[in-house]
Motif scaffolding. Structure first.
Motif: not given
Length: 218
Positions: A68-73, A75-88, A119-125
Motif C-alpha cells: 500500500x505504498x503510494x506510487x512514485x508518481x 509521491x512526486x506529485x505530492x512533493x514527498x518522494x524523498x520521504x517514501x516510507x513515512x506514515x503519510x 523492492x527491485x523497482x521500488x513500486x507496488x503492483x
C-alpha cells in the motif's frame, strides 16, 4: 490489551504460537490475521517468511503492508518522494479495507487479491498475492499499531500483533546492507538509514507498548 514483557523466543516457539491462531481460525471457519510490526530493519519480512516455512503448505499466507505504498508518481506529485516510507506515504484506508476483507473471509469463497511491493523497482503492483483458503494471514509492516488515520481499523481486525525488538546498532547495520543490496551507494544508504528511516523508526517505537507480544527473535 497490555503488552507482555519483552521475551526472547526462537523460530519454533513463534511458529507454535502462530499455529494456535491458525487452529482457532480453522475451528471458527473464518480466517485470522496475525500482525508483525517493528521499525525498519527489525526483521519483519524475514520472520513472516520463517513462519510460512514452519507452518507448512496451505496454512498461512503473507500480505505485506508495503503493498500500500503510494506510487512514485503520486509521491512526486505530492512533493514527498524523498520521504517514501513515512506514515503519510501509504494508503492506510485501502490497507484497512483489505484487512477487513481478509478477516471476514471463509473457506471456499473466491480468492482475495492483495497488492505487493517490489523492492527491485521500488513500486507496488496490483494483485501480486492471492489469498485462498489459508486459515492464517500474516501481515507485516511498520505502522500496524499507529493510533491515527485508518490504522486502528486495520488493527481491530487482527487477532494479535507482535512487535519485533532489535538493538538499534544491528538494525541500522541491516538497513544499510539492504539499501546497498538494492542499488544505493554506501553514503546514500547510510544517509537514508540514519535519516528518513530513523525518523520513521522513532514514530514506530512509540507504538511498541500497544503490541500483544514484544519479542526478541532468536
Amino acid at each position: 490489551m497490555a503488552a507482555e514483557p519483552v521475551v526472547r523466543l526462537t523460530t519454533s516457539e513463534l511458529v507454535e504460537r502462530a499455529a494456535r491462531i491458525a487452529a482457532e481460525a480453522s475451528h471458527a471457519g473464518r480466517a485470522r490475521v496475525l500482525g508483525v510490526t517493528g521499525p525498519p530493519g527489525a526483521g519483519k519480512s524475514t520472520l513472516a517468511a520463517a513462519l510460512i516455512d514452519g507452518l507448512g503448505h496451505g496454512t498461512a499466507v503473507v500480505v505485506g503492508m508495503d503493498g500500500f505504498h503510494l506510487s512514485n508518481a503520486v509521491l512526486e506529485a505530492r512533493g514527498s518522494r524523498d520521504r517514501k516510507g513515512a506514515i503519510d506515504t501509504f494508503d492506510d484506508a485501502g490497507y484497512a479495507a483489505l484487512i477487513s476483507r481478509l478477516a471476514d473471509r471463509r473457506p471456499g469463497e473466491p480468492p482475495v487479491y492483495a497488492p505487493e511491493f517490489r523492492r527491485e523497482i521500488e513500486e507496488p503492483i496490483a494483485a501480486g498475492t492471492a489469498v485462498a483458503d489459508e486459515p492464517l494471514v500474516i501481515t507485516e509492516g511498520n505502522y500496524l499499531l499507529a493510533p491515527g488515520g485508518a490504522w486502528p481499523a486495520a488493527r481491530a481486525r487482527m487477532a494479535e500483533v507482535w512487535y519485533l525488538d532489535l538493538p538499534d546498532a544491528e538494525r541500522l547495520r541491516r538497513l544499510v546492507a539492504r539499501h546497498r543490496a538494492f542499488g544505493k551507494p554506501l553514503p546514500d544508504a547510510e544517509a537514508w538509514a540514519s535519516g528518513s528511516d530513523q525518523r520513521n523508526a522513532e514514530l514506530i517505537a512509540a507504538t511498541r507498548d500497544a503490541a500483544d507480544l514484544i519479542v526478541e527473535w532468536t
